[in-house]
Design a protein around this motif. Structure first.
Motif, PDB file in Angstrom:
ATOM      1  N   ILE A   1      22.375   3.670   7.532  1.00  0.00           N
ATOM      2  CA  ILE A   1      22.812   4.989   7.020  1.00  0.00           C
ATOM      3  C   ILE A   1      21.894   5.393   5.862  1.00  0.00           C
ATOM      4  O   ILE A   1      21.768   4.660   4.870  1.00  0.00           O
ATOM      5  N   LEU A   2      21.266   6.536   6.017  1.00  0.00           N
ATOM      6  CA  LEU A   2      20.375   7.052   4.967  1.00  0.00           C
ATOM      7  C   LEU A   2      21.021   8.280   4.328  1.00  0.00           C
ATOM      8  O   LEU A   2      21.501   9.159   5.039  1.00  0.00           O
ATOM      9  N   LEU A   3      21.010   8.303   3.005  1.00  0.00           N
ATOM     10  CA  LEU A   3      21.402   9.528   2.294  1.00  0.00           C
ATOM     11  C   LEU A   3      20.121  10.123   1.728  1.00  0.00           C
ATOM     12  O   LEU A   3      19.541   9.595   0.779  1.00  0.00           O
ATOM     13  N   LEU A   4      19.663  11.215   2.322  1.00  0.00           N
ATOM     14  CA  LEU A   4      18.383  11.821   1.909  1.00  0.00           C
ATOM     15  C   LEU A   4      18.657  13.105   1.134  1.00  0.00           C
ATOM     16  O   LEU A   4      19.340  14.003   1.658  1.00  0.00           O
ATOM     17  N   PRO A   5      18.163  13.205  -0.103  1.00  0.00           N
ATOM     18  CA  PRO A   5      18.427  14.423  -0.895  1.00  0.00           C
ATOM     19  C   PRO A   5      17.903  15.663  -0.170  1.00  0.00           C
ATOM     20  O   PRO A   5      16.785  15.652   0.355  1.00  0.00           O
ATOM     21  N   LYS A   6      18.739  16.696  -0.168  1.00  0.00           N
ATOM     22  CA  LYS A   6      18.301  17.951   0.467  1.00  0.00           C
ATOM     23  C   LYS A   6      17.183  18.573  -0.354  1.00  0.00           C
ATOM     24  O   LYS A   6      17.179  18.486  -1.582  1.00  0.00           O
TER      25      LYS A   6
ATOM     26  N   ILE B   1      13.279   5.117  -0.317  1.00  0.00           N
ATOM     27  CA  ILE B   1      14.456   6.004  -0.361  1.00  0.00           C
ATOM     28  C   ILE B   1      15.073   6.008  -1.762  1.00  0.00           C
ATOM     29  O   ILE B   1      15.455   7.052  -2.286  1.00  0.00           O
ATOM     30  N   LYS B   2      15.122   4.864  -2.380  1.00  0.00           N
ATOM     31  CA  LYS B   2      15.664   4.803  -3.753  1.00  0.00           C
ATOM     32  C   LYS B   2      14.754   5.595  -4.694  1.00  0.00           C
ATOM     33  O   LYS B   2      15.227   6.299  -5.580  1.00  0.00           O
ATOM     34  N   HIS B   3      13.437   5.482  -4.486  1.00  0.00           N
ATOM     35  CA  HIS B   3      12.483   6.216  -5.329  1.00  0.00           C
ATOM     36  C   HIS B   3      12.688   7.729  -5.200  1.00  0.00           C
ATOM     37  O   HIS B   3      12.551   8.476  -6.171  1.00  0.00           O
ATOM     38  N   MET B   4      13.028   8.189  -4.002  1.00  0.00           N
ATOM     39  CA  MET B   4      13.205   9.630  -3.809  1.00  0.00           C
ATOM     40  C   MET B   4      14.610  10.104  -4.192  1.00  0.00           C
ATOM     41  O   MET B   4      14.928  11.282  -4.050  1.00  0.00           O
ATOM     42  N   GLY B   5      15.449   9.220  -4.700  1.00  0.00           N
ATOM     43  CA  GLY B   5      16.789   9.612  -5.158  1.00  0.00           C
ATOM     44  C   GLY B   5      17.832   9.528  -4.054  1.00  0.00           C
ATOM     45  O   GLY B   5      18.930  10.062  -4.191  1.00  0.00           O
ATOM     46  N   GLY B   6      17.500   8.856  -2.970  1.00  0.00           N
ATOM     47  CA  GLY B   6      18.458   8.715  -1.877  1.00  0.00           C
ATOM     48  C   GLY B   6      19.085   7.329  -1.851  1.00  0.00           C
ATOM     49  O   GLY B   6      18.936   6.556  -2.801  1.00  0.00           O
ATOM     50  N   LYS B   7      19.789   7.053  -0.779  1.00  0.00           N
ATOM     51  CA  LYS B   7      20.438   5.738  -0.647  1.00  0.00           C
ATOM     52  C   LYS B   7      20.265   5.240   0.780  1.00  0.00           C
ATOM     53  O   LYS B   7      20.109   6.041   1.709  1.00  0.00           O
ATOM     54  N   ILE B   8      20.300   3.941   0.920  1.00  0.00           N
ATOM     55  CA  ILE B   8      20.237   3.344   2.257  1.00  0.00           C
ATOM     56  C   ILE B   8      21.305   2.248   2.346  1.00  0.00           C
ATOM     57  O   ILE B   8      21.543   1.531   1.363  1.00  0.00           O
ATOM     58  N   LYS B   9      21.922   2.187   3.496  1.00  0.00           N
ATOM     59  CA  LYS B   9      22.977   1.188   3.665  1.00  0.00           C
ATOM     60  C   LYS B   9      22.881   0.655   5.095  1.00  0.00           C
ATOM     61  O   LYS B   9      22.620   1.421   6.034  1.00  0.00           O
TER      62      LYS B   9
ATOM     63  N   ARG C   1       0.843  -1.208   0.000  1.00  0.00           N
ATOM     64  CA  ARG C   1       0.000   0.000   0.000  1.00  0.00           C
ATOM     65  C   ARG C   1       0.876   1.256   0.000  1.00  0.00           C
ATOM     66  O   ARG C   1       0.598   2.227  -0.686  1.00  0.00           O
ATOM     67  N   LYS C   2       1.925   1.208   0.778  1.00  0.00           N
ATOM     68  CA  LYS C   2       2.838   2.357   0.837  1.00  0.00           C
ATOM     69  C   LYS C   2       3.452   2.641  -0.526  1.00  0.00           C
ATOM     70  O   LYS C   2       3.505   3.783  -0.997  1.00  0.00           O
ATOM     71  N   ILE C   3       3.915   1.565  -1.163  1.00  0.00           N
ATOM     72  CA  ILE C   3       4.591   1.739  -2.456  1.00  0.00           C
ATOM     73  C   ILE C   3       3.603   2.225  -3.511  1.00  0.00           C
ATOM     74  O   ILE C   3       3.917   3.090  -4.329  1.00  0.00           O
ATOM     75  N   ALA C   4       2.386   1.697  -3.455  1.00  0.00           N
ATOM     76  CA  ALA C   4       1.350   2.124  -4.411  1.00  0.00           C
ATOM     77  C   ALA C   4       1.091   3.619  -4.264  1.00  0.00           C
ATOM     78  O   ALA C   4       0.953   4.341  -5.259  1.00  0.00           O
ATOM     79  N   GLU C   5       1.056   4.101  -3.038  1.00  0.00           N
ATOM     80  CA  GLU C   5       0.843   5.536  -2.802  1.00  0.00           C
ATOM     81  C   GLU C   5       2.050   6.347  -3.256  1.00  0.00           C
ATOM     82  O   GLU C   5       1.930   7.408  -3.857  1.00  0.00           O
ATOM     83  N   LEU C   6       3.227   5.794  -2.979  1.00  0.00           N
ATOM     84  CA  LEU C   6       4.481   6.485  -3.294  1.00  0.00           C
ATOM     85  C   LEU C   6       4.649   6.727  -4.789  1.00  0.00           C
ATOM     86  O   LEU C   6       5.088   7.782  -5.220  1.00  0.00           O
ATOM     87  N   GLU C   7       4.267   5.751  -5.588  1.00  0.00           N
ATOM     88  CA  GLU C   7       4.510   5.846  -7.029  1.00  0.00           C
ATOM     89  C   GLU C   7       3.654   6.902  -7.706  1.00  0.00           C
ATOM     90  O   GLU C   7       3.905   7.270  -8.840  1.00  0.00           O
ATOM     91  N   LYS C   8       2.660   7.398  -6.980  1.00  0.00           N
ATOM     92  CA  LYS C   8       1.839   8.468  -7.555  1.00  0.00           C
ATOM     93  C   LYS C   8       2.522   9.822  -7.415  1.00  0.00           C
ATOM     94  O   LYS C   8       2.103  10.809  -8.014  1.00  0.00           O
ATOM     95  N   LEU C   9       3.562   9.877  -6.620  1.00  0.00           N
ATOM     96  CA  LEU C   9       4.150  11.178  -6.266  1.00  0.00           C
ATOM     97  C   LEU C   9       5.516  11.422  -6.900  1.00  0.00           C
ATOM     98  O   LEU C   9       6.276  10.501  -7.162  1.00  0.00           O
TER      99      LEU C   9
END
Lengths: 462, 118
Positions: free
Chosen positions: A452-457, A428-436, A288-296
């Motif tokens: 470790i999260l890399l979140l785009p500013k 996080i990958k969808h928003m252009g960030g990275k997770i490790k 459900r989360k991913i389905a909502e995310l892909e609309k944005l």
């Protein structure tokens, strides 16, 4: 009447006619002296020597009649040299018609040439032999000057006319050229108009077809959107109801698994049911989360400050696990704001990591460390690096890998009911960030985990 | 002393599950309601307020968050624990005054932890 009287009468009449003649002569002399016309008589042939010329010659040309009559060559000698040959040659024509008219320049006594009109008649005797020539002479210099002026004026006029004609011709040529060009332009315009009309018709046709296609596309899009909406609604109801349905199953299975009166094997099976129910619910929630995310896209999401998010997450996790003791430490940059997009999901992702630490802690004391720093890969890729460290039982490398790539064949979703780290990695990958995910203590995966999260500013954020 | 619990959920089998779990663990289910509006009416007419109201979110007539808001208006000291399959309602429920939010399916131990903490 007697002879004496008759004689007296005759004498009287003669006397009277002499007086009359004298009077006529006087009037004639007066006229000859005052009119511009000079009368002459000359010999036939030779130098056409003048035998008589009226006295007004003196007034008109300055010569005396004697100048003409006493010098037979006088007339010829005063003719302008340029006219002389013509005059002497042409004068012989008088023999043909007994009449001759000619005009020539004649030297006046004051030294100026004047134009003379000379009109002569040949007088013949009874046998037809030429006797003399009588004629009249008139000064026509004024007329000649007028003619000359007229000629000049005419020449001037002709020049003007010629010039104007030339101009007109040029204008005409230019006009023809312009007309020709205009006609060509008109032809071209006509051609272009025709082509334009053709294009217009083609365009209209294309537009009409496109309009139809667009309408069709719009309808299909609306149908698709409606279908999608229906599908989302069905999925939402389905997800909600499946979770509701498995909720009592999981609860009763949990009761059985905890009941010591139940045989061991049954308790084990019941625990499997619990685990499967959890996995099923986790899977559904995350889908459900991913389905909502892909609309944005990022622009459509809310900007949040990580400092505020952490406060909120800490409040939620403490509320979610009231019986556990949290020791949460922060190492944050003093510089505010630490802004990121995707404010709708970031709190859940961080909460999922905190929840993971709490859920799988080996004691009721949960220690979490949070560190944030700015990290720029290049000018276009600036991130907030968020490290969350727990002191739990950790994960082995296989588990870490599964969390990072939940949908890869052969991988399985692992632990977590709400927003698992697996799905956090997808978001996080969808928003252009990275997770490790790494071990808190390098080389010893049992001493806790560091996510470790890399979140785009966010745009314009510090 | 047994704590009194008021259960609000539109699914009968969920309510029965709660009743079973809670009675087994020493709690007293004083009343149940099948939608938000019924919950408000019942809460309003109760002579003794429950110690905890277990509230679902997605229900007919009135949803759980709206029902909780009205309940808190009636009794600001009321304690409402959300147990719902709607994760999207979590933030709003907590902001509006819920004491906790448990996602379905929940672990009994988590439910009991919440109830014990109240």
């Amino acid at each position: 009447m007697n002879k004496k009287k008759l004689r007296a009468k005759e004498i009287s009449e003669k006397k009277l006619s002499r007086e009359e003649l004298e009077n006529v002569k006087k009037r004639l002399d007066y006229l000859l002296m005052n009119i511009p016309v000079m009368i002459f008589i000359c010999e036939v042939g030779g130098n056409w020597a003048c035998t008589f010329i009226s006295k007004n010659i003196l007034k008109q040309l300055g010569y005396s009649p004697k100048d003409f009559t006493e010098n037979p060559d006088f007339w010829v000698s005063k003719i302008h040299p340029d006219d002389k040959d013509r005059v002497l040659s042409d004068i012989s024509r008088i023999y043909e018609n007994d009449y001759h008219v000619h005009e020539y320049r004649f030297l006046r006594k004051d030294g100026e040439y004047v134009w003379m009109h000379d009109e002569s008649r040949l007088i013949r005797d009874h046998e037809g032999e030429p006797v003399e020539v009588v004629g009249y002479w008139i000064n026509i210099t004024d007329k000649k000057e007028d003619e000359k002026e007229l000629h000049r004026y005419r020449t001037h006029l002709e020049a003007i006319v010629e010039e104007r004609t030339a101009d007109l011709h040029s204008a005409n040529v230019l006009l023809k050229q312009r007309i020709s060009e205009a006609m060509k332009a008109e032809e071209m315009l006509e051609q272009l108009t025709m082509e334009l009309n053709d294009s217009n018709r083609a365009l209209e046709k294309e537009l009409s077809e496109r309009k139809l296609a667009k309408e069709e596309l719009k309808k299909k899009s609306e149908d698709a959107q409606e279908a999608m909406h229906r599908s989302e609604t069905y999925f939402d109801f389905l997800a909600h109801d499946i979770v509701n349905l498995i909720s009592p199953i999981m609860s009763y299975a949990e009761i059985i698994s905890a009941n010591e009166d139940v045989p061991e094997v049954s308790r084990k099976y019941a625990q499997t049911i619990v685990d499967q129910c959890q996995l099923t619910a986790s899977f559904i929630y995350n889908l459900r989360k991913i389905a909502e995310l892909e609309k944005l896209s990022a622009k459509e999401t809310t900007v949040v400050n990580l400092r505020d998010v952490l406060s909120e997450v800490e409040r939620s996790i403490r509320k979610g696990y009231p019986n556990k003791k949290f020791k949460i430490s922060y190492d944050l940059p003093s510089k505010d704001p630490m802004e990121v997009n995707w404010g709708e999901h970031i709190p859940e992702i961080i909460l999922a990591i905190f929840d993971n630490a709490a859920r799988y802690a080996e004691s009721d004391e949960i220690e979490i460390g949070v560190k944030i720093k700015s990290k720029a890969i290049d000018k276009k890729h600036c991130f907030w690096q968020l490290s969350i460290t727990d002191h739990g039982k950790g994960m082995d490398d296989g588990q870490k890998e599964s969390l990072m790539n939940p949908f890869e064949p052969g991988r399985r979703l692992v632990r977590g009911i709400a927003m698992s780290i697996s799905f956090a990695s997808i978001i996080i990958k969808h928003m252009g960030g990275k997770i490790k995910i790494e071990d808190r203590v390098s080389g010893d995966h049992k001493k806790g985990t560091r996510v470790i999260l890399l979140l785009p500013k966010a745009v314009d954020s510090g | 002393m047994k704590k009194d619990i008021f259960i609000v959920d539109d699914e009968k089998y969920i309510i029965e599950t709660f009743e079973n779990i809670l009675s087994m663990n020493g709690y007293n289910v004083t009343d149940v309601a099948f939608d938000g509006e019924e919950a408000i009416q019942k809460f309003k007419s109760m002579k003794e307020r429950p110690d905890v109201t277990i509230m679902d979110h997605r229900m007919p007539i009135k949803n759980g968050i709206d029902a909780m808001r009205d309940i808190l208006d009636i009794d600001p000291t009321a304690k409402v624990l959300f147990v719902s399959a709607d994760i999207s309602a979590m933030d709003q429920a907590l902001k509006q005054g819920a004491m906790g939010f448990l996602l379905k399916p929940f672990k009994i131990s988590d439910l009991l932890s919440f109830l014990k903490a109240t």
